[in-house]
Write a protein that holds these residues in place. Structure first.
Motif, PDB file in Angstrom:
ATOM      1  N   ALA A   1      49.559  34.305  30.419  1.00 51.61           N
ATOM      2  CA  ALA A   1      49.092  34.205  31.808  1.00 51.61           C
ATOM      3  C   ALA A   1      50.119  34.816  32.763  1.00 51.61           C
ATOM      4  O   ALA A   1      49.769  35.541  33.703  1.00 51.61           O
ATOM      5  N   PHE A   2      51.379  34.523  32.525  1.00 44.56           N
ATOM      6  CA  PHE A   2      52.466  35.081  33.329  1.00 44.56           C
ATOM      7  C   PHE A   2      52.470  36.606  33.236  1.00 44.56           C
ATOM      8  O   PHE A   2      52.569  37.307  34.255  1.00 44.56           O
ATOM      9  N   LEU A   3      52.338  37.127  32.022  1.00 48.08           N
ATOM     10  CA  LEU A   3      52.356  38.581  31.810  1.00 48.08           C
ATOM     11  C   LEU A   3      51.157  39.254  32.467  1.00 48.08           C
ATOM     12  O   LEU A   3      51.282  40.344  33.040  1.00 48.08           O
TER      13      LEU A   3
ATOM     14  N   LEU B   1      45.943  34.236  42.296  1.00 49.23           N
ATOM     15  CA  LEU B   1      44.632  34.427  41.684  1.00 49.23           C
ATOM     16  C   LEU B   1      44.740  34.484  40.164  1.00 49.23           C
ATOM     17  O   LEU B   1      43.974  33.816  39.445  1.00 49.23           O
ATOM     18  N   SER B   2      45.675  35.264  39.651  1.00 46.91           N
ATOM     19  CA  SER B   2      45.809  35.434  38.201  1.00 46.91           C
ATOM     20  C   SER B   2      46.141  34.121  37.513  1.00 46.91           C
ATOM     21  O   SER B   2      45.502  33.740  36.521  1.00 46.91           O
ATOM     22  N   LEU B   3      47.137  33.424  38.024  1.00 45.81           N
ATOM     23  CA  LEU B   3      47.598  32.208  37.364  1.00 45.81           C
ATOM     24  C   LEU B   3      46.586  31.069  37.488  1.00 45.81           C
ATOM     25  O   LEU B   3      46.385  30.304  36.538  1.00 45.81           O
ATOM     26  N   LEU B   4      45.935  30.951  38.632  1.00 45.88           N
ATOM     27  CA  LEU B   4      44.931  29.896  38.793  1.00 45.88           C
ATOM     28  C   LEU B   4      43.707  30.159  37.933  1.00 45.88           C
ATOM     29  O   LEU B   4      43.147  29.227  37.330  1.00 45.88           O
ATOM     30  N   LEU B   5      43.273  31.408  37.856  1.00 45.48           N
ATOM     31  CA  LEU B   5      42.097  31.708  37.034  1.00 45.48           C
ATOM     32  C   LEU B   5      42.385  31.464  35.558  1.00 45.48           C
ATOM     33  O   LEU B   5      41.552  30.913  34.838  1.00 45.48           O
ATOM     34  N   HIS B   6      43.559  31.898  35.101  1.00 43.15           N
ATOM     35  CA  HIS B   6      43.879  31.656  33.691  1.00 43.15           C
ATOM     36  C   HIS B   6      44.019  30.171  33.406  1.00 43.15           C
ATOM     37  O   HIS B   6      43.778  29.720  32.273  1.00 43.15           O
TER      38      HIS B   6
ATOM     39  N   LEU C   1      55.414  29.433  41.291  1.00 40.98           N
ATOM     40  CA  LEU C   1      54.904  30.768  41.607  1.00 40.98           C
ATOM     41  C   LEU C   1      53.564  30.702  42.323  1.00 40.98           C
ATOM     42  O   LEU C   1      53.315  31.459  43.268  1.00 40.98           O
ATOM     43  N   VAL C   2      52.703  29.799  41.873  1.00 46.90           N
ATOM     44  CA  VAL C   2      51.385  29.675  42.501  1.00 46.90           C
ATOM     45  C   VAL C   2      51.523  29.228  43.955  1.00 46.90           C
ATOM     46  O   VAL C   2      50.877  29.797  44.854  1.00 46.90           O
ATOM     47  N   PHE C   3      52.369  28.254  44.206  1.00 48.21           N
ATOM     48  CA  PHE C   3      52.485  27.758  45.584  1.00 48.21           C
ATOM     49  C   PHE C   3      53.257  28.721  46.477  1.00 48.21           C
ATOM     50  O   PHE C   3      53.000  28.786  47.681  1.00 48.21           O
TER      51      PHE C   3
END
Length: 819
Positions: free
Chosen positions: A207-209, A493-498, A513-515
Motif C-alpha cells: 500500500a505504501f509503495l 486517497l491511495s492509503l485509505l482505499l487500500h 501519513l494519511v492525516f
C-alpha cells in the motif's frame, strides 16, 4: 484563473514572517519527526509490549510539536471560514475514542487508541496550518518523498542480503533491530519470502509503495530542476519492483483503481505522461523481476557478495536507463505534448477518455496475467500469486468472513462501539470459524466497531468534507495551485482505499501519513467565509490554544508516564528470564501497575509470581494478592484469556476445582472456537461429576455432566458448520475431536443413561490400534454401551480381549452398574 485559496494563504503567512525562528523550529522538528517515525512506529499495531515504548515516545514528541504550533499560530487562529473549523472538528476523533473507552472490551487497548488518535489529530492540526506556507509545504513534501525513497532503499538492502548493514544503519535509533538485523524486513509465510522493508507486513508495504509510485510520477511531471526529474524517474523501477516483491495481491488489485481515479484529476497531456512513465517503468521492472527475485531468495538464505553485486547492478542500471528516458521525455517531449493538447484539454469531458482507455487496457493486461500463460514471464512465486487472484480465493473469503463477524460486534455495540482494539479483544467471541487474526483487514469496518455509528459517522463526514472541498477548490484553481498540494491527495486517497482490503491504518506511520495528507488537502481546500456564524475576535485563538494546550499537556504527561511504565514492564520480563528473585521481579511490575493498573502482561506476570511464592510458602497473603490483582484487572479486561487462565490456576492452588470449572464454563462463550478450552471443559466436567457421583451428590453430578456434554455438543455443531465452509476457505486453527474428548463425553452420556448418544460418540473414537490406553478405554466403554442396550460388537470385543483377557469380565461389571 487566479487561485482564491492562495490569496488567503498569503494573508495568513504574515504570522510566519513575524516569527521566522519559531516557524522554522516547528518545520525542522516536524521534519525530524517524519524521518524518525518510520523506523520506530511503522510496525506498531497497539497490541504488543515490545512496541509500546516507541509509540508513546512518538505521542510525547507530537505533543511538543503541538506546543510549537501554538506558539506560532495562536494569534492567527480564527473561526471565520469553513476550513477554520476543521482543527476543531478533528478533536472529535479522539473524543469519540475516549467515549468508547468507558465501555471498551479492553481498556488497555482502548487507551492506546485514544492516544494514537490524539497523535493523528495533532498531525492534522499542524499540517493544515504549516502546509499553507509555500516554503514549508515544499520542504515537507521533499522530506516525505526522501523518507519514502530511503524506506525503499532500506528494503533492498535487506532483500539483497545486507541485513546486518541495514540493521547497523538504524540500530542507534530503532527498537526493531534484533541480533543485528531489522526484524522481518523480509518476512516469510506460506508464499515464501516477501519484502516488507520497515513494515514487517508485506501488504502494508505494498500500500505504501502504491501511494509513492504515483507520488513519484507526479513529482517527476511537475519537477522543474533536471536533477528532480532524474531522481523521481530513477525511483520508479525500484518502487514497482518492490511492489512485485511484496507478492501482495491486494496491492496489485488496488493499483489500477487508484491510478484511474488519480488520472481523472489530470489534463490529457499529464494523463498521457503518467501512462507512459508507468508503462516504461513497469516493462523495465518486469524485465529484471526474475533475476532480482531469484537473487534475493538466494541471498537471504546464503549471502554471497558477487550475487549481491549482480542484484544491485540489475536494479541500478535499469533504473538509470529509465531515469534518462524519463528526463528526456519530461525535458523535451512533455512541453510540446502539453502545448499540442491545449485545445483538446479545453473540451468538455476531455480528461475522461484516457482514464476510460486505461480501464480497458488494465482489464486486458489483467486478463493476460491472470487468465493466460503470459504470467509465466514473471518469477514463479509472483506467477502463482497472480494465478490465485479470484473471488473464491481463500484470502478473499476469509476477509469477507472478517467483515461479517465485525458487523456482529457492531450489532452488540452499535452506538459508541466496543472501544479501541475491540477486534483484537473480541474476535474469538464473534468469529465464524477458528481463524487467528487480531485485525479485521478492513480499516473502515474496524473503525466502525471500535467507535460505533456515532464515531464512524463523524469520521466519514470529516474526511468526505475534506475530499469534497479539496476537489471543488482543485477544479477552480490554476496549474500551480493544482500541483501545490496534489501529493497529499495521492497519499490520503491511495492509503485509505487500500485500507478497505487490509489493516494498513493499524500501522501508526501509515496513519500519520494519511492525516498529514488530509491536513495538506485541507490547507488547499476551497474555504468559504461563514456569513451566518463567524468568530473573528482574537479570543477564538486564545480559547482554542488554551484547550488544546491543556489537552497536549495531559497527552504529554500520560505518554511520558506510559514510557516509564513500558520500561518497567520490559525490565520485569527481562529479569524474570534470568532470575527467580521475588523482590527483583516485583519491583518493576509494581512500577508498571502503579501507572497502568490493568496492564495485561504485567498483571499475568505478577499474579504468576504471587502464585509461585504461595506454592512455596502456603502464605494466604500471596494467594489473596494474586486473586485481588486478577479479579480487579478482569473487570477492565474481561476478554483476556491469559488472565482468565491465571485465575483458574489460582483457584486450583486452593483445590477449589469447582470454582475453577465454573470460571471455565462462564467464559466459554468468549472463545467459541478454542478447542483446548472445550477439551478442558469436557475433561474437568467429567472429573468433577465423577467425584460428585462417588460422594452421592447427584445434583452436582448432573450439573457437571450436563456442562461437559454441552461443551462436547458445541464441538460437534462446530464441526458440522466447518463442513459448510467453501472448500477454498481455510478453516483456521485446528478444531477436531480428540480421543480424550470423545472418551470423556462418551462416559458422561453413559453415566446419564443416554446410551444411544454414548454409543454414537464413542464410535467416533474407535481405532484399530488398541495398544494405546485411551483407544482401548474408548472401545471398552463402546462395547459396554452396546451391551447395556442389548447389542454387541463382537469384532471390537475380540480385539479388546486379545489386548487384555480380563476385558470381558470388566465390561460385564460395568454393564451391571446403575449410575
Amino acid at each position: 484563473m487566479s487561485n482564491p485559496v492562495y490569496g488567503k494563504q498569503a494573508k495568513r503567512s504574515s504570522n510566519v514572517e513575524k516569527k521566522p525562528v519559531l516557524i522554522w523550529l516547528l518545520v525542522i522538528a516536524f521534519i525530524a519527526f517524519l524521518v524518525w517515525t518510520p523506523f520506530q512506529v511503522a510496525l506498531f499495531n497497539g497490541q504488543m509490549l515490545e512496541f509500546e515504548k516507541p509509540l508513546f515516545w512518538a505521542i510525547a514528541l507530537s505533543s511538543i510539536l503541538l506546543f510549537l504550533w501554538i506558539a506560532n499560530y495562536y494569534k492567527s487562529f480564527k473561526l471565520a471560514e469553513q476550513r477554520d473549523w476543521l482543527p476543531v472538528a478533528v478533536l472529535l476523533l479522539p473524543i469519540t475514542y475516549l467515549l468508547s473507552y468507558f465501555g471498551a472490551a479492553s481498556h488497555y487497548l482502548a487507551m492506546n487508541m485514544v492516544l494514537i488518535e490524539c497523535l493523528y489529530a495533532i498531525m492534522f492540526i499542524i499540517s493544515i496550518y504549516l502546509l499553507q506556507d509555500r516554503r514549508a509545504n515544499s520542504i515537507i513534501q521533499t522530506t516525505i518523498m526522501t523518507v519514502a525513497y530511503l524506506i525503499v532503499g532500506f528494503g533492498y538492502l535487506n532483500w539483497f542480503g545486507h541485513g546486518k548493514l541495514a540493521g547497523t544503519l538504524v540500530a542507534w535509533f530503532s527498537n526493531a533491530v534484533l541480533n543485528g538485523k531489522y526484524t522481518d524486513a523480509v518476512m516469510t509465510d506460506s508464499n515464501g519470502l516477501r519484502l516488507t522493508s520497515v513494515f514487517q507486513y508485506a501488504n502494508t508495504y505494498a500500500a505504501f509503495l502504491m501511494a509513492f509510485l504515483f507520488a513519484a510520477v507526479f513529482c517527476l511531471t511537475r519537477s522543474k530542476k533536471w536533477y528532480g526529474k532524474a531522481i523521481h524517474a530513477f525511483m520508479l523501477v525500484p518502487i514497482i519492483l518492490s511492489l512485485l516483491l511484496t507478492l501482495s495481491r491486494g496491492g496489485l488489485v488496488m493499483l489500477p483503481v487508484v491510478f484511474v481515479l488519480l488520472l481523472l484529476f489530470l489534463k490529457p497531456a499529464k494523463q498521457i505522461l503518467w501512462v507512459v512513465y508507468c508503462a516504461i517503468a513497469g516493462v523495465a521492472s518486469l524485465a529484471i523481476s526474475k533475476e532480482v527475485t531469484d537473487l534475493g531468495l538466494q541471498l537471504n538464505q546464503n549471502f554471497e557478495a558477487g550475487k549481491a553485486a549482480k542484484g544491485w547492478a540489475f536494479l541500478l542500471i535499469v533504473s538509470v536507463v529509465v531515469a534518462v528516458i524519463g528526463w528526456i521525455i519530461q525535458a523535451f517531449i512533455a512541453p510540446k505534448l502539453e502545448q499540442g493538447l491545449t485545445k483538446a484539454s479545453a473540451k468538455k469531458l476531455a480528461n475522461l477518455w484516457i482514464p476510460i482507455g486505461s480501464v480497458i487496457v488494465v482489464g486486458v493486461v489483467a486478463f493476460l496475467l491472470i487468465g493466460t500463460n503470459v504470467r509465466n514471464v514473471l518469477p514463479q512465486n509472483m506467477s502463482t500469486r497472480l494465478e490465485n487472484i479470484n473471488f473464491n480465493q481463500h484470502s478473499v473469503l476469509e476477509r469477507i468472513t472478517f467483515y461479517k463477524d465485525g458487523m456482529k460486534v457492531v450489532g452488540d455495540y452499535p452506538v459508541l462501539g466496543a472501544g479501541g482494539g475491540a477486534w483484537a479483544a473480541l474476535y474469538e467471541k464473534y468469529q465464524n470459524n477458528p481463524y487467528t487474526s487480531r485485525q479485521a483487514h478492513n480499516f473502515f469496518v474496524q473503525y466502525l466497531l471500535e467507535v460505533g455509528i456515532v464515531g464512524f459517522v463523524i469520521f466519514m463526514a470529516f474526511i468526505l468534507f475534506i475530499f469534497y472541498k479539496y476537489i471543488r477548490g482543485y477544479i477552480k484553481t490554476d496549474e500551480d495551485g493544482k500541483n501545490s498540494h496534489f501529493l497529499y491527495l495521492i497519499l490520503a486517497l491511495s492509503l485509505l482505499l487500500h485500507s478497505i482490503l487490509d489493516f494498513n491504518m493499524s500501522y501508526v506511520f501509515i496513519g500519520i501519513l494519511v492525516f498529514i495528507g488530509l491536513g495538506g488537502m485541507a490547507a488547499a481546500m476551497e474555504s468559504q467565509p461563514l456569513r451566518k456564524f463567524s468568530w473573528k475576535t482574537e479570543g477564538a485563538g486564545w480559547i482554542y490554544s488554551l484547550v488544546i494546550g491543556i489537552c497536549g499537556v495531559v497527552v504529554l504527561i500520560t505518554s511520558v508516564r506510559f514510557v516509564q511504565a513500558s520500561n518497567a514492564g520490559l525490565e520485569a520480563r527481562k529479569i524474570s528470564q534470568i532470575s527467580t528473585s521475588y523482590e527483583e521481579i516485583k519491583a518493576p511490575l509494581d512500577k508498571d501497575l502503579k501507572i497502568r493498573h490493568n496492564h495485561p502482561d504485567s498483571v499475568v506476570l505478577l499474579s504468576s509470581l504471587y502464585q509461585s511464592v504461595y506454592k512455596q510458602t502456603q502464605n494466604d497473603d500471596f494467594y489473596n494478592a494474586s486473586y485481588s490483582l486478577l479479579t480487579d484487572a478482569l473487570k477492565k479486561e474481561p476478554y483476556n484469556k491469559s488472565m482468565i487462565n491465571r485465575l483458574m490456576t489460582n483457584y486450583q492452588l486452593k483445590n477449589e476445582q469447582g470454582k475453577a470449572y465454573d470460571l471455565l464454563v462462564s467464559n466459554a462463550s468468549k472463545f467459541n472456537w478454542d478447542i483446548d478450552w472445550y477439551e478442558k471443559m469436557i475433561a474437568q466436567g467429567f472429573e468433577l461429576g465423577y467425584t460428585a457421583l462417588g460422594k452421592g451428590d447427584t445434583a452436582a453430578k448432573d450439573k457437571y455432566f450436563k456442562e461437559g456434554i454441552n461443551a462436547f455438543e458445541k464441538v460437534q455443531a462446530g464441526l458440522k458448520h466447518l463442513a459448510t465452509l467453501p472448500k477454498e476457505q481455510l478453516a483456521g486453527r485446528p478444531f477436531a475431536n480428540s480421543p480424550a474428548m470423545i472418551l470423556n463425553a462418551g462416559k458422561m452420556y453413559y453415566m446419564t443413561n443416554q446410551l444411544d448418544k454414548a454409543t454414537a460418540t464413542l464410535k467416533l473414537g474407535l481405532q484399530q490400534d488398541l495398544s494405546d490406553p485411551t483407544n482401548r478405554e474408548i472401545a471398552h466403554w463402546y462395547v459396554a454401551a452396546l451391551q447395556k442396550q442389548g447389542s454387541n460388537d463382537q469384532a471390537i470385543l475380540d480385539q479388546l480381549i486379545k489386548a487384555d483377557p480380563t476385558e470381558k469380565e470388566q465390561i460385564a461389571k460395568l454393564v451391571q452398574i446403575n449410575f
